[in-house]
Design a protein around this motif. Structure first.
Motif: not given
Length: 100
Positions: A1-6, A34-40, A48-49, A64-66
């Motif tokens: 997953m990339t920033a573009a995906d977010v 954005a928050w979750n992607w940025g921190k994780g 994190w699938p 997604w699932a943590h």
């Protein structure tokens, strides 16, 4: 997953909010991806699938699932995270993607 995906995920949330605000998942508001992607996105890796679903080139759902995993803290200690936390957003025109 990339920033573009977010950004695609945020776009889906905007479209759902504009047409069906009652269907916006609380874990999928505009800022949550954005928050979750940025921190994780680096540290959570395999625990994190994530999945993006497209129709005709448009993002119509994401999830997604943590999953349970082990976290190493800055002091060197280790904590086991035993719970799982799923999040998703689906455009109402593609509600069949969610198993009700």
């Amino acid at each position: 997953m990339t920033a573009a995906d977010v950004q695609l995920m945020q776009g889906l949330t905007q479209r759902v909010t504009a047409t069906s605000p009652d269907l916006v998942n609380s874990d999928a508001t505009f800022g949550e991806p954005a928050w979750n992607w940025g921190k994780g996105h680096v540290g959570d890796g395999a625990s994190w699938p994530r999945r993006l679903c497209f129709s005709g080139g448009d993002l119509v759902a994401w999830s997604w699932a943590h999953l349970p995993h082990r976290v190493r803290r800055s002091d060197g200690s280790v904590k086991d995270v035993t719970g799982a936390c799923p999040a998703y957003q689906v455009h109402p025109d593609h509600a069949g993607l969610v198993d009700g």
